[in-house]
Design a protein around this motif. Sequence first.
Motif, PDB file in Angstrom:
ATOM      1  N   ILE A 192      25.506  41.022  14.595  1.00  0.00           N
ATOM      2  CA  ILE A 192      25.875  42.207  13.819  1.00  0.00           C
ATOM      3  C   ILE A 192      24.594  42.883  13.368  1.00  0.00           C
ATOM      4  N   HIS A 193      24.462  44.140  13.742  1.00  0.00           N
ATOM      5  CA  HIS A 193      23.292  44.914  13.337  1.00  0.00           C
ATOM      6  C   HIS A 193      23.626  45.594  12.013  1.00  0.00           C
ATOM      7  N   SER A 194      23.057  45.092  10.956  1.00  0.00           N
ATOM      8  CA  SER A 194      23.389  45.619   9.631  1.00  0.00           C
ATOM      9  C   SER A 194      22.900  47.051   9.499  1.00  0.00           C
ATOM     10  N   THR A 195      23.741  47.877   8.875  1.00  0.00           N
ATOM     11  CA  THR A 195      23.319  49.247   8.599  1.00  0.00           C
ATOM     12  C   THR A 195      22.948  49.397   7.122  1.00  0.00           C
TER      13      THR A 195
ATOM     14  N   ILE B  61      25.538  57.485   3.815  1.00  0.00           N
ATOM     15  CA  ILE B  61      26.653  57.862   2.937  1.00  0.00           C
ATOM     16  C   ILE B  61      27.737  58.596   3.723  1.00  0.00           C
ATOM     17  N   PHE B  62      27.319  59.467   4.654  1.00  0.00           N
ATOM     18  CA  PHE B  62      28.312  60.268   5.371  1.00  0.00           C
ATOM     19  C   PHE B  62      28.829  59.592   6.639  1.00  0.00           C
ATOM     20  N   GLU B  63      28.140  58.542   7.091  1.00  0.00           N
ATOM     21  CA  GLU B  63      28.596  57.855   8.309  1.00  0.00           C
ATOM     22  C   GLU B  63      29.305  56.547   7.960  1.00  0.00           C
ATOM     23  N   ALA B  64      28.730  55.800   7.058  1.00  0.00           N
ATOM     24  CA  ALA B  64      29.320  54.491   6.724  1.00  0.00           C
ATOM     25  C   ALA B  64      29.099  54.176   5.252  1.00  0.00           C
ATOM     26  N   PRO B  65      29.821  54.894   4.358  1.00  0.00           N
ATOM     27  CA  PRO B  65      29.647  54.620   2.924  1.00  0.00           C
ATOM     28  C   PRO B  65      30.106  53.198   2.600  1.00  0.00           C
TER      29      PRO B  65
ATOM     30  N   GLU C 123      34.127  57.024   0.236  1.00  0.00           N
ATOM     31  CA  GLU C 123      34.813  57.364   1.488  1.00  0.00           C
ATOM     32  C   GLU C 123      35.977  58.323   1.209  1.00  0.00           C
TER      33      GLU C 123
ATOM     34  N   ILE D 236      34.480  61.896   0.169  1.00  0.00           N
ATOM     35  CA  ILE D 236      33.830  62.732   1.197  1.00  0.00           C
ATOM     36  C   ILE D 236      34.766  63.039   2.368  1.00  0.00           C
ATOM     37  N   THR D 237      35.822  62.242   2.525  1.00  0.00           N
ATOM     38  CA  THR D 237      36.775  62.570   3.589  1.00  0.00           C
ATOM     39  C   THR D 237      37.893  63.463   3.065  1.00  0.00           C
ATOM     40  N   GLY D 238      37.773  63.886   1.820  1.00  0.00           N
ATOM     41  CA  GLY D 238      38.735  64.861   1.286  1.00  0.00           C
ATOM     42  C   GLY D 238      40.057  64.245   0.871  1.00  0.00           C
ATOM     43  N   ARG D 239      40.072  62.933   0.636  1.00  0.00           N
ATOM     44  CA  ARG D 239      41.356  62.315   0.281  1.00  0.00           C
ATOM     45  C   ARG D 239      41.628  62.345  -1.213  1.00  0.00           C
ATOM     46  N   PHE D 240      40.656  62.765  -1.982  1.00  0.00           N
ATOM     47  CA  PHE D 240      40.922  63.137  -3.368  1.00  0.00           C
ATOM     48  C   PHE D 240      39.798  64.058  -3.830  1.00  0.00           C
TER      49      PHE D 240
ATOM     50  N   MET E 105      43.628  65.537  -3.475  1.00  0.00           N
ATOM     51  CA  MET E 105      43.994  66.446  -2.392  1.00  0.00           C
ATOM     52  C   MET E 105      43.839  65.726  -1.053  1.00  0.00           C
TER      53      MET E 105
ATOM     54  N   ARG F  94      43.928  66.025   3.027  1.00  0.00           N
ATOM     55  CA  ARG F  94      43.857  67.056   4.070  1.00  0.00           C
ATOM     56  C   ARG F  94      44.964  66.758   5.073  1.00  0.00           C
TER      57      ARG F  94
ATOM     58  N   ALA G  39      32.269  59.841   7.507  1.00  0.00           N
ATOM     59  CA  ALA G  39      32.573  58.440   7.200  1.00  0.00           C
ATOM     60  C   ALA G  39      33.546  57.832   8.224  1.00  0.00           C
TER      61      ALA G  39
ATOM     62  N   ARG H 288      33.562  58.052  12.337  1.00  0.00           N
ATOM     63  CA  ARG H 288      33.378  56.888  13.210  1.00  0.00           C
ATOM     64  C   ARG H 288      34.558  56.748  14.176  1.00  0.00           C
TER      65      ARG H 288
ATOM     66  N   GLU I  59      29.459  48.495  10.533  1.00  0.00           N
ATOM     67  CA  GLU I  59      28.376  47.632  11.031  1.00  0.00           C
ATOM     68  C   GLU I  59      28.413  47.629  12.556  1.00  0.00           C
ATOM     69  N   ARG I  60      27.227  47.600  13.130  1.00  0.00           N
ATOM     70  CA  ARG I  60      27.138  47.550  14.589  1.00  0.00           C
ATOM     71  C   ARG I  60      27.276  46.110  15.060  1.00  0.00           C
TER      72      ARG I  60
END
Lengths: 286, 218
Positions: free
Chosen positions: A24-27, A268-272, A278, A281-285, B1, B3, B75, B79, B213-214
């Motif tokens: 596992i390559h940690s991010t 933060i925007f790829e893998a918070p 999450e 930034i994905t607009g779920r609240f 909210m 989407r 996020a 992915r 994680e990769r």
Amino acid sequence: MSTTTGSSDGATAPGARRPPTAAIHSTEPLPLQPEEVAIHIQDLQFYYDQDAQALWDIDLECPRHRITALIGPSGCGKSTLLRCLNRMNELIDGTRYEGHIFLEGTDLYGTEVDPVALRRHVGMVFQKPNPFPKSVYENVAYGLRLHQKLTKKELDERVQWALEKAHLWDEVKDRLDDAATGLSGGQQQRLCIARALAVEPKVLLMDEPCSALDPVATQKIEDLMLELKKDVTIVIVTHSMSQAARVSDRTAFLYKGKLIEAGPTRQIFEAPREDLTEQYITGRFG
Amino acid sequence: MVREGFQIEVETIDAQVGEMATLARGMLRDGLQSLLDLDREAANVVVSRADELAQLDEDIETNVLSLLALQAPVAGDLRRMGAALKLITYLNRIGRYGYDIARMTQGWTEGLDHVARPVYLKEMASKVEAMLDLVLAAFRDHAAPDASPLVELEDDVDALRYSVWRECLTYMAQDTRHIEPSAHYMMVARYLERCGDNVCKMAEKLHYVATGERLLLP
């Protein structure tokens, strides 16, 4: 198994079974090194009055010559936190704080620190452009006259330098004596940036600097920020996720006065790490 | 909210990927069965599904690119959409291997029979399907696939490929009339082994979708 999808033969020789383990390559982002940090906020609590706590236990580091974006829903405390960085909140009666904010090692709330002098080192640009009701030239020269004794020639040079830094010089060089209020919204905002830059601050705070601007003017401000970070450390409050993603190097997410997560913007925007981040930034609240 | 429109688009793409997975899995299974049975009619059906596979590949890519351009997902959503673009490439390869095997059936010399019952090929295909089922269940459940059984199955598939290879060498050495069918078996074993690899790559992508994680499978 082959690690590529090309034509390589990925089969294992008979009898040579591999252990069923996977790498596992940690991010997990690397922590900032102490020498990278320009602003260090330590265990900050902030109150608007005795019972109205606005910030809880904020620990945040902003790296030097990088852009740090503060994001979060309305009322989460991001503008309050921003205003803590140049002690602007002190202008409001009844406010108090606990904790420390260090700028290049100096505690901003130390008794020896003069808030007015501090704001020379920590410039601020607001949501709506707020040029003085004076000429373009005077808007930039005003702060310089307050802080430094310069000859007319030196003042002219510094005004031109600041306007060039703010990518405004070519647009106003023939109308420096015109009223600043006659400029477009985007030009007025760049004039305010030039005004802040003129006194050569270490830090530039930007509170939703593009929220009143059209996309073209916004693009100009964002390009400018990317260039300015070579000289100053920038902290920006923005409601635009895409703007935070485009311009910032690090992002901090606040929710209900608490810092939920901070890290490299890409992470933060790829893998918070946090579900709340999450969801926001994905607009779920929000 | 929430989407809602965005969520509907993501679910549509998920459903299309699921549909493509079912199609690709079916093409591989039916393509191999057509060869085992030397059934040209069944092979024709598999070959005729290739256009549908290509169309799904294109439709999903178009929908994902449109969603990336218009909705700017981030996020977990980002992915998942990035993974969707990769998954359809792997699924397309798996379906195309089924197509290639069916084409082999179509081109099989009239009157030529199997050398022996190609049981290893059937076993390889079953294991690849089991791997695919594990990964597709993880995709449906938005979970990271369990790596251990996948790697074990993948090792079995690799080992079986060598069994087929050794067996075919023996057949070909025994009788030159065995060369043509044996060459086909060796090719099919190679295809199935590559399908296993593609499923493992899918598992790596789904692990990243679920955890951030990769993962690199051994």
